[in-house]
Design an enzyme around this catalytic site. Structure first.
Site, PDB file in Angstrom:
ATOM      1  N   ASP A 309       0.819  -1.201   0.000  1.00 53.69           N
ATOM      2  CA  ASP A 309       0.000   0.000   0.000  1.00 53.69           C
ATOM      3  C   ASP A 309       0.861   1.263   0.000  1.00 53.69           C
ATOM      4  O   ASP A 309       1.906   1.319   0.648  1.00 53.69           O
ATOM      5  CB  ASP A 309      -0.896  -0.014   1.247  1.00 53.69           C
ATOM      6  CG  ASP A 309      -1.787   1.204   1.347  1.00 53.69           C
ATOM      7  OD1 ASP A 309      -2.610   1.410   0.442  1.00 53.69           O
ATOM      8  OD2 ASP A 309      -1.654   1.960   2.330  1.00 53.69           O
ATOM      9  N   GLU A 361       1.507  -0.283  -5.214  1.00 57.45           N
ATOM     10  CA  GLU A 361       0.558   0.787  -5.512  1.00 57.45           C
ATOM     11  C   GLU A 361       1.372   2.081  -5.531  1.00 57.45           C
ATOM     12  O   GLU A 361       1.663   2.661  -4.486  1.00 57.45           O
ATOM     13  CB  GLU A 361      -0.536   0.867  -4.450  1.00 57.45           C
ATOM     14  CG  GLU A 361      -1.583   1.924  -4.782  1.00 57.45           C
ATOM     15  CD  GLU A 361      -2.291   2.496  -3.571  1.00 57.45           C
ATOM     16  OE1 GLU A 361      -3.244   3.273  -3.774  1.00 57.45           O
ATOM     17  OE2 GLU A 361      -1.888   2.219  -2.434  1.00 57.45           O
TER      18      GLU A 361
END
Length: 635
Positions: A309, A361
């Protein structure tokens, strides 16, 4: 530490932890049962604490009763008899700054259900796995050449059970395994399941990095979840959050009365946007903690991949800081220590677990995200293609007439499609915070919205790159995702939503059954534009190939039927229809082009052959292309 216990505190493990080289620190730190002693060993790293005690149900939470001894190199230890799985405990830390705080165990395997925050004594073993054959097959895979269609989901809101309780890992697994395998997905990606105090963070603000959240059950229940999906051939990817952690008192913040896990410098310590603390990636013990955490889920839970993330926030020292930041040693804005952490994590995970994947990401043009560390890259397997997502959604929001003036939004991604190994992702972030659901983003009336979404999915699944969509997108959930309630499954009683679900199911199966659509995602050898400049009619056509098989995709992004539409073809051959998004069983208008089409010797777009077909309104068609004769010509 008494001599009889010292052999149960291996110095080598502590040394590796201190120099940033530990890969399985969870085997030493935390709470572990020692059969020879019939005791549980507690170990915690708190180098600056004045004292540390184990407190819990077993001693009335009295800090005087079970003091820990300072062993060496910042490690405190204690051996406690007569404990059982499920007993609650914490560390009572008398900090360097004079604070006296009860901290959860950073290496605990289990914890109380929120809002309670104690760690639990819990053995991580005892589950009998049944996925040996799956893991053996996984080792032989090359995920870059595999079909990858990911179903991203939030476990707590996929389906909610009777009453107000959280759904359990086991009951979700039983339903989910049938559903995703039937729908043709290859992987499930779960939003973070490490322990977190606040439901509204969706799991992205972690306090228990080694504890699977007790909301949904025990560690063994999560093992069952993964095992069940593996039994149906479905890989499990987990969102992993090494970029920040919350300030909750029981967590990692000021763990020993100093800024131990987070940066000491205030300009490096906190994410201004989120109010969370940033790991100090320059500290060797923090590297050991994070790399071991990634390994823990691969090792103990058989996870098939980690989606990391907010990599952008990890890499950039000036992320969301309005220019106020501490530059690196070269005066730049890249956190070089974070770069080394990511490289190390990727190298350790991917070399130890063949056939798995790591996914970044990352939303900037930071170079070589998916190149190997020995070539100067970060070493991820894949990167989310945020540019593709932004451009295509901006295009689909437009009035059909004005799309001709923004034609390149749908083709621009091919300028950089092979610079990284990409996943094309329409994730949870695109269906929250007023952004509207996927179907509601589409321009037009009710019917046009559904037709447009089918056309967009068709374009995405034929475009180079692996695929990801968020739960509910497959049946066109009409409202935004809400983590507090389950998906609107009742919508499947309506033809338009049931038709969308049927379409996505068929699309997945066409994708996974045709290697031309996925085996060569990383070069122009697998892709060729056929029609790319038809701005006036907003049509795109291209061919995908693995060198042996060919699939043609044509998409019409206007609500006008395009009859007798000419598509350039590189060779002479036969087209046989695989899929049409406008079939009535999908909710379409029923404009379905010919089943079989022969190419004509008519030059178009620099190619010697072409084919004529009917393109449905706001629709897409896939054709399997068979060469009339094999030769050495252009493929």
């Amino acid at each position: 530490m008494k001599g009889c216990y010292q052999k149960y505190l291996p110095e080598h493990d502590i040394y590796l932890y201190n120099i940033g080289e530990a890969q399985k620190a969870y085997e030493f730190f935390g709470c572990h049962y020692i059969p020879e002693l019939k005791m549980h060993r507690f170990c915690v790293w708190a180098p600056n604490a004045r004292s540390v005690s184990v407190v819990g149900d077993f001693n009335g939470w009295d800090a005087e009763k079970t003091p820990m001894e300072f062993y060496k190199n910042g490690v405190w230890a204690a051996f406690v008899p007569e404990l059982h799985d499920g007993d609650n405990y914490k560390y009572f830390v008398y900090g360097y700054d004079g604070s006296k705080v009860m901290k959860a165990d950073p290496f605990a395997f289990h914890a109380e259900v929120r809002p309670q925050t104690a760690s639990k004594v819990w053995g991580i073993g005892g589950y009998e796995w049944h996925d040996a054959s799956y893991l053996k097959r996984r080792m032989k895979r090359n995920v870059l050449k595999d079909a990858v269609s990911i179903y991203e989901m939030h476990i707590g809101s996929w389906r909610i059970k009777e009453g107000c309780r959280f759904p359990g890992f086991r009951e979700v697994a039983d339903e989910l395994a049938d559903y995703v395998s039937g729908m043709g997905y290859t992987h499930v990606e779960i939003m973070p399941v490490a322990e977190h105090p606040y439901d509204g963070s969706w799991g992205y603000q972690v306090t228990g990095f080694y504890a699977v959240t007790s909301r949904y059950g025990t560690p063994q229940d999560f093992m069952y979840f993964v095992d069940k999906l593996h039994s149906r051939g479905i890989g499990v990817i987990m969102d992993w959050v090494p970029g920040h952690f919350p300030k909750d008192e029981h967590g990692l913040s000021k763990f020993d009365g100093t800024h131990l896990y987070e940066h000491e410098n205030v300009l490096q310590r906190e994410h201004p946007q989120w109010g969370t603390l940033i790991f100090n990636y320059g500290r060797p013990e923090v590297i050991s903690f994070l790399v071991s955490n990634a390994m823990f889920f691969m090792d103990c839970y058989h996870i098939d991949g980690l989606r990391v993330d907010a990599v952008t926030s990890i890499l950039y020292l000036d992320y969301a800081r309005d220019g106020y930041f501490v530059p690196n040693e070269d005066g730049g804005n890249i956190d070089n220590h974070a770069v080394e952490m990511l490289r190390r994590m990727n190298s350790v995970v991917l070399t130890n677990y063949a056939g798995t994947m790591t996914i970044a990401e990352e939303s900037t043009a930071y170079p070589m995200i998916t190149k190997p560390p020995y070539d100067g890259g970060l070493g991820f397997t894949f990167k989310w293609n945020m540019g593709f997502m932004h451009d295509t959604l901006a295009y689909m929001r437009m009035d059909h007439y004005f799309r001709q003036f923004e034609h390149n939004k749908m083709s621009f991604s091919m300028y950089y499609a092979f610079s990284e190994n990409y996943i094309l992702a329409y994730s949870h972030d695109e269906v929250v915070h007023g952004k509207k659901s996927m179907v509601d983003k589409m321009f037009g009336d009710y019917w046009q919205k559904f037709a447009s979404l089918r056309a967009l999915y068709s374009f995405m699944f034929a475009h180079p790159g692996k695929k990801l969509m968020f739960m509910g997108d497959e049946f066109a959930q009409f409202i935004e995702w809400d983590y507090k309630k389950q998906l609107d499954w009742f919508l499947l009683e309506y033809d338009s939503h049931a038709g969308m679900q049927r379409f996505v199911k068929d699309l997945n199966h066409v994708y996974t059954e045709n290697p031309a659509l996925y085996e060569v995602d990383d070069s122009w050898d697998g892709f060729k534009w056929l029609n790319v400049e038809d701005r006036a009619q907003s049509v795109f056509a291209f061919i995908r190939t693995n060198g042996e098989e060919f699939v043609v995709c044509a998409v019409n992004f206007t609500p006008v039927v395009r009859e007798n539409y000419w598509i350039a073809m590189p060779r002479e051959g036969m087209l046989e229809r695989l899929l049409c998004s406008d079939e009535t069983r999908y909710g379409g208008s029923g404009v379905v082009p010919e089943k079989k089409i022969e190419t004509r010797r008519q030059a178009l777009n620099g190619m010697e052959h072409s084919a004529v077909l009917t393109l449905p309104p706001l629709g897409a068609v896939y054709y399997k292309f068979t060469l009339k004769s094999k030769g050495d010509g252009e493929k």
